[in-house]
Scaffold this active site. Structure first.
Site, PDB file in Angstrom:
ATOM      1  N   ARG A 147      -0.958  -0.642 -13.444  1.00 16.71           N
ATOM      2  CA  ARG A 147      -1.554   0.253 -12.434  1.00 16.71           C
ATOM      3  C   ARG A 147      -2.241   1.445 -13.070  1.00 16.71           C
ATOM      4  O   ARG A 147      -3.285   1.877 -12.604  1.00 16.71           O
ATOM      5  CB  ARG A 147      -0.443   0.736 -11.480  1.00 16.71           C
ATOM      6  CG  ARG A 147      -0.874   1.763 -10.465  1.00 16.71           C
ATOM      7  CD  ARG A 147      -1.746   1.200  -9.407  1.00 16.71           C
ATOM      8  NE  ARG A 147      -2.163   2.245  -8.454  1.00 16.71           N
ATOM      9  CZ  ARG A 147      -2.981   2.015  -7.425  1.00 16.71           C
ATOM     10  NH1 ARG A 147      -3.451   0.811  -7.222  1.00 16.71           N
ATOM     11  NH2 ARG A 147      -3.356   2.985  -6.598  1.00 16.71           N
ATOM     12  N   ARG A 193      -1.882  -1.431  -2.701  1.00 19.45           N
ATOM     13  CA  ARG A 193      -2.218  -0.487  -3.791  1.00 19.45           C
ATOM     14  C   ARG A 193      -3.728  -0.218  -3.894  1.00 19.45           C
ATOM     15  O   ARG A 193      -4.356  -0.412  -4.930  1.00 19.45           O
ATOM     16  CB  ARG A 193      -1.640  -0.992  -5.115  1.00 19.45           C
ATOM     17  CG  ARG A 193      -0.181  -1.347  -4.942  1.00 19.45           C
ATOM     18  CD  ARG A 193       0.712  -1.194  -6.045  1.00 19.45           C
ATOM     19  NE  ARG A 193       0.911   0.129  -6.563  1.00 19.45           N
ATOM     20  CZ  ARG A 193       1.596   0.327  -7.692  1.00 19.45           C
ATOM     21  NH1 ARG A 193       2.044  -0.694  -8.362  1.00 19.45           N
ATOM     22  NH2 ARG A 193       1.789   1.550  -8.141  1.00 19.45           N
ATOM     23  N   PRO A 194      -4.319   0.222  -2.799  1.00 22.73           N
ATOM     24  CA  PRO A 194      -5.754   0.528  -2.835  1.00 22.73           C
ATOM     25  C   PRO A 194      -6.049   1.718  -3.755  1.00 22.73           C
ATOM     26  O   PRO A 194      -5.120   2.417  -4.198  1.00 22.73           O
ATOM     27  CB  PRO A 194      -6.062   0.888  -1.381  1.00 22.73           C
ATOM     28  CG  PRO A 194      -4.772   1.318  -0.801  1.00 22.73           C
ATOM     29  CD  PRO A 194      -3.700   0.548  -1.507  1.00 22.73           C
ATOM     30  N   ILE A 195      -7.314   1.957  -4.056  1.00 22.28           N
ATOM     31  CA  ILE A 195      -7.698   3.119  -4.878  1.00 22.28           C
ATOM     32  C   ILE A 195      -8.721   3.976  -4.125  1.00 22.28           C
ATOM     33  O   ILE A 195      -9.425   4.792  -4.732  1.00 22.28           O
ATOM     34  CB  ILE A 195      -8.282   2.683  -6.239  1.00 22.28           C
ATOM     35  CG1 ILE A 195      -9.477   1.735  -6.060  1.00 22.28           C
ATOM     36  CG2 ILE A 195      -7.219   2.050  -7.133  1.00 22.28           C
ATOM     37  CD1 ILE A 195     -10.250   1.471  -7.332  1.00 22.28           C
ATOM     38  N   ASP A 196      -8.761   3.812  -2.807  1.00 22.88           N
ATOM     39  CA  ASP A 196      -9.780   4.518  -2.015  1.00 22.88           C
ATOM     40  C   ASP A 196      -9.701   6.040  -2.159  1.00 22.88           C
ATOM     41  O   ASP A 196     -10.741   6.722  -2.170  1.00 22.88           O
ATOM     42  CB  ASP A 196      -9.692   4.114  -0.546  1.00 22.88           C
ATOM     43  CG  ASP A 196      -8.292   4.328   0.023  1.00 22.88           C
ATOM     44  OD1 ASP A 196      -7.313   3.998  -0.666  1.00 22.88           O
ATOM     45  OD2 ASP A 196      -8.177   4.863   1.132  1.00 22.88           O
ATOM     46  N   LEU A 197      -8.499   6.587  -2.305  1.00 19.00           N
ATOM     47  CA  LEU A 197      -8.375   8.059  -2.409  1.00 19.00           C
ATOM     48  C   LEU A 197      -8.920   8.554  -3.743  1.00 19.00           C
ATOM     49  O   LEU A 197      -9.560   9.616  -3.816  1.00 19.00           O
ATOM     50  CB  LEU A 197      -6.922   8.485  -2.224  1.00 19.00           C
ATOM     51  CG  LEU A 197      -6.261   8.039  -0.909  1.00 19.00           C
ATOM     52  CD1 LEU A 197      -4.842   8.590  -0.801  1.00 19.00           C
ATOM     53  CD2 LEU A 197      -7.093   8.426   0.310  1.00 19.00           C
ATOM     54  N   CYS A 255       2.799  -3.373 -10.248  1.00 22.67           N
ATOM     55  CA  CYS A 255       3.833  -4.028  -9.427  1.00 22.67           C
ATOM     56  C   CYS A 255       3.269  -4.427  -8.065  1.00 22.67           C
ATOM     57  O   CYS A 255       2.550  -3.670  -7.430  1.00 22.67           O
ATOM     58  CB  CYS A 255       5.002  -3.066  -9.225  1.00 22.67           C
ATOM     59  SG  CYS A 255       5.950  -2.815 -10.725  1.00 22.67           S
ATOM     60  N   ASP A 273      10.933   4.759  -6.087  1.00 29.72           N
ATOM     61  CA  ASP A 273      11.244   3.997  -7.304  1.00 29.72           C
ATOM     62  C   ASP A 273      12.729   3.839  -7.547  1.00 29.72           C
ATOM     63  O   ASP A 273      13.132   3.142  -8.471  1.00 29.72           O
ATOM     64  CB  ASP A 273      10.600   4.656  -8.538  1.00 29.72           C
ATOM     65  CG  ASP A 273       9.097   4.500  -8.513  1.00 29.72           C
ATOM     66  OD1 ASP A 273       8.422   5.163  -9.303  1.00 29.72           O
ATOM     67  OD2 ASP A 273       8.596   3.735  -7.661  1.00 29.72           O
TER      68      ASP A 273
HETATM   69  C1  EPZ Z   1       2.766   5.978  -8.924  1.00 32.52           C
HETATM   70  O1  EPZ Z   1       2.029   4.882  -8.445  1.00 32.52           O
HETATM   71  C2  EPZ Z   1       3.837   5.391  -9.855  1.00 32.52           C
HETATM   72  N1  EPZ Z   1       3.186   4.683 -10.957  1.00 32.52           N
HETATM   73  C3  EPZ Z   1       4.717   4.412  -9.076  1.00 32.52           C
HETATM   74  O2  EPZ Z   1       5.749   3.984  -9.960  1.00 32.52           O
HETATM   75  C4  EPZ Z   1       5.370   5.166  -7.907  1.00 32.52           C
HETATM   76  O3  EPZ Z   1       6.118   4.241  -7.142  1.00 32.52           O
HETATM   77  C5  EPZ Z   1       4.273   5.793  -7.040  1.00 32.52           C
HETATM   78  O4  EPZ Z   1       3.443   6.653  -7.852  1.00 32.52           O
HETATM   79  C6  EPZ Z   1       4.857   6.623  -5.905  1.00 32.52           C
HETATM   80  O5  EPZ Z   1       5.698   7.610  -6.414  1.00 32.52           O
HETATM   81  C7  EPZ Z   1       2.706   5.408 -11.994  1.00 32.52           C
HETATM   82  O6  EPZ Z   1       2.790   6.616 -12.028  1.00 32.52           O
HETATM   83  C8  EPZ Z   1       2.072   4.613 -13.109  1.00 32.52           C
HETATM   84  P1  EPZ Z   1       0.495   6.409  -5.068  1.00 32.52           P
HETATM   85  P2  EPZ Z   1       0.632   5.144  -7.620  1.00 32.52           P
HETATM   86  O7  EPZ Z   1      -0.957   6.481  -5.336  1.00 32.52           O
HETATM   87  O8  EPZ Z   1      -0.077   6.294  -8.227  1.00 32.52           O
HETATM   88  C9  EPZ Z   1      -1.258   4.617  -1.082  1.00 32.52           C
HETATM   89  C10 EPZ Z   1       7.008   2.441 -11.208  1.00 32.52           C
HETATM   90  O9  EPZ Z   1       7.877   1.635 -10.903  1.00 32.52           O
HETATM   91  N2  EPZ Z   1      -2.574   4.868  -1.708  1.00 32.52           N
HETATM   92  O10 EPZ Z   1       1.278   7.669  -4.897  1.00 32.52           O
HETATM   93  O11 EPZ Z   1      -0.063   3.850  -7.513  1.00 32.52           O
HETATM   94  C11 EPZ Z   1      -0.538   3.457  -1.763  1.00 32.52           C
HETATM   95  O12 EPZ Z   1      -0.955   2.227  -1.222  1.00 32.52           O
HETATM   96  C12 EPZ Z   1       5.783   2.579 -10.322  1.00 32.52           C
HETATM   97  O13 EPZ Z   1       7.039   3.179 -12.221  1.00 32.52           O
HETATM   98  C13 EPZ Z   1      -3.727   4.671  -0.961  1.00 32.52           C
HETATM   99  O14 EPZ Z   1      -3.660   4.305   0.213  1.00 32.52           O
HETATM  100  O15 EPZ Z   1       1.224   5.563  -6.201  1.00 32.52           O
HETATM  101  C14 EPZ Z   1       0.904   3.740  -1.457  1.00 32.52           C
HETATM  102  O16 EPZ Z   1       1.211   3.271  -0.166  1.00 32.52           O
HETATM  103  C15 EPZ Z   1       5.828   1.658  -9.125  1.00 32.52           C
HETATM  104  N3  EPZ Z   1      -4.932   4.876  -1.551  1.00 32.52           N
HETATM  105  C16 EPZ Z   1       0.963   5.275  -1.456  1.00 32.52           C
HETATM  106  O17 EPZ Z   1      -0.396   5.728  -1.316  1.00 32.52           O
HETATM  107  C17 EPZ Z   1      -5.051   5.295  -2.860  1.00 32.52           C
HETATM  108  O18 EPZ Z   1      -6.183   5.491  -3.336  1.00 32.52           O
HETATM  109  C18 EPZ Z   1       1.539   5.857  -2.748  1.00 32.52           C
HETATM  110  O19 EPZ Z   1       0.709   5.451  -3.803  1.00 32.52           O
HETATM  111  C19 EPZ Z   1      -3.863   5.486  -3.602  1.00 32.52           C
HETATM  112  C20 EPZ Z   1      -2.634   5.272  -3.008  1.00 32.52           C
END
Ligand code: EPZ
Length: 424
Positions: free
Chosen positions: A94, A123-127, A118, A310
């Site tokens: 990721r 896990r979109p990247i739109d934000l 995972c 997590d």
């Molecule tokens: C980070 O992932 C961690 N990974 C994850 O740990 C952790 O579970 C997660 O943050 C939440 O704390 C790393 O730091 C490498 P998010 P990330 O963007 O950045 C939605 C582990 O086991 N979202 O905070 O991908 C998304 O779908 C891993 O170490 C959007 O909608 O998490 C989710 O529902 C697993 N658009 C929520 O936000 C976006 O552009 C949280 O995602 C980005 C996210």
């Protein structure tokens, strides 16, 4: 094809000391931030993990030199960047998306495979993309690749309120803003300890970042300066929480060293509310032994400082040992309950209430079977459940665990667990 598996003897009672490694989710953004600064970067307390290896491969694809010796990491960013590297590893984890922010700050046209990671949701990247577009980046996604073209005159400062406090989007946008022209305001940011470690590192290199709760003010600077000395990565709070829950599940006495109890206050509060005796010092947590029957409990995951998603699977393993009804609501990822089916294979009897909530009446009598981990933290939760089961469990899917836990089997054995990797 026969796969290797972890053989886990149940009815364990873990006890002893365990040292926590450096944080995977802190070193990953920090090592990508080294792209922002020409020169030598030196880090200590860096975990030896597959995800770190893959991230370093990407830096090497760009032309940097990297060397990790045990838990020390040296990055030499004195060279000009390669054009159009393949980034073969980008789709295997990721955090590869975290090269986007720094490279846009450096006006580098980027073609980047979509990230992997995972399978715990879409896990979109739109934000990430919405924030970078506000800074003048033109971005499109074609054939599973991100094409990102920064504005010719460099990124412009932005005022962006994140619709959701996304960890990765916050990290990418911080790294984009530190060299942008003008002052940026990022609102509704995530401020997990790993993000604060990135901010600390960037400020030591001269970045101008001020945080007030969930708002960051970032004043762009012309350039950053590499540190003259090493930078130590914070301890991995998720690993520390995993060991704490391993001790709690097996009712052992465990001292978790080289951790930061302040990063786990929500978990500590929950365990103390159940009746577990826990003493904390500045860099260690002592969970005292007890054979007490603890009551059921309800937990809801959320963004930091709420209960971390997590640690959700690991806490579920504890719920199975509690005497009473427990419930667990997952609010961050929409597919983070895949492991429940594996636990029910062992006889857990967990029920779903919709797609984001489960409940169980403990204590469950788990009988060892062959089970499979489908993601990193679910794998940890399944190990904890296997340690409390009757018999010998075979856990497949070890490749997920190697991404996020350094010396896992060694540390489990050190705590008295009878575990062994069986190759096919
Ligand atoms: C980070 O992932 C961690 N990974 C994850 O740990 C952790 O579970 C997660 O943050 C939440 O704390 C790393 O730091 C490498 P998010 P990330 O963007 O950045 C939605 C582990 O086991 N979202 O905070 O991908 C998304 O779908 C891993 O170490 C959007 O909608 O998490 C989710 O529902 C697993 N658009 C929520 O936000 C976006 O552009 C949280 O995602 C980005 C996210």
């Amino acid at each position: 094809m026969k796969l290797k598996y972890l053989k886990i003897k149940g009815e364990a009672c873990l006890s002893g000391d365990v040292e926590v490694s450096g944080s995977k989710n802190a070193i990953l953004p920090i090592l990508f931030s080294s792209l922002l600064v020409k020169g030598h970067h030196f880090f200590t307390n860096v975990p030896k993990l597959k995800d770190v290896e893959d991230a370093l491969e990407m830096l090497k694809d760009l032309g940097l030199k990297t060397k990790q010796l045990q838990n020390q990491l040296f990055i030499d960013n004195s060279y000009s960047f390669e054009k159009n590297p393949a980034f073969k590893k980008a789709s295997s984890f990721r955090a590869s998306i975290l090269c986007l922010g720094p490279l846009m700050a450096l006006s580098y046209r980027l073609k980047l495979p979509l990230p992997g990671g995972c399978q715990i949701g879409s896990r979109p990247i739109d934000l990430h993309l919405e924030g970078l577009r506000k800074m003048g980046v033109s971005i499109s996604i074609q054939k599973k690749k991100i094409l990102a073209i920064p504005p010719a005159k460099g990124l412009k400062a932005c005022h962006f309120k994140l619709p959701f406090p996304s960890v990765g989007a916050t990290e990418n946008l911080i790294m984009a803003c530190v060299l942008a022209k003008g002052t940026s305001y990022l609102e509704n940011i995530a401020y997990e300890p790993e993000i604060l470690d990135l901010i600390t590192y960037l400020k030591k290199m001269g970045a101008k970042i001020e945080r007030k709760k969930r708002t960051l003010k970032i004043t762009g600077v012309k350039k950053l300066k590499a540190l003259k000395k090493s930078y130590s990565i914070i301890p991995d709070r998720i690993e520390a929480g995993t060991w704490l829950l391993a001790g709690a599940c097996t009712r052992g006495q465990i001292c978790i060293k080289k951790c930061n109890p302040k990063h786990l206050s929500f978990l500590l509060k929950k365990l103390k509310s159940l009746g577990f005796k826990i003493e904390s010092q500045s860099d260690q947590i002592l969970l005292k032994k007890s054979n007490k029957n603890y009551p059921g409990i309800s937990i809801k995951t959320g963004v930091y400082p709420s209960f971390p998603t997590d640690l959700q699977a690991q806490f579920m393993a504890l719920m199975l040992t509690l005497k009473g009804e427990s419930s667990l609501k997952e609010t961050i990822f929409e597919k983070r309950f895949r492991y429940i089916e594996q636990l029910n294979n062992l006889g857990a009897g967990i029920q779903f209430q919709g797609s984001s909530k489960v409940y169980v009446k403990g204590p469950a009598v788990l009988k060892a079977k062959s089970i499979t981990a489908h993601d990193l933290r679910a794998g940890a939760g399944l190990i904890l459940a296997a340690l409390t089961s009757k018999g010998i469990t075979k856990l497949y899917g070890l490749q997920h665990l190697e991404r996020g836990y350094e010396n896992l089997v060694f540390k489990l054995r050190y705590l008295g667990a009878e575990v062994k990797i069986q190759s096919p």
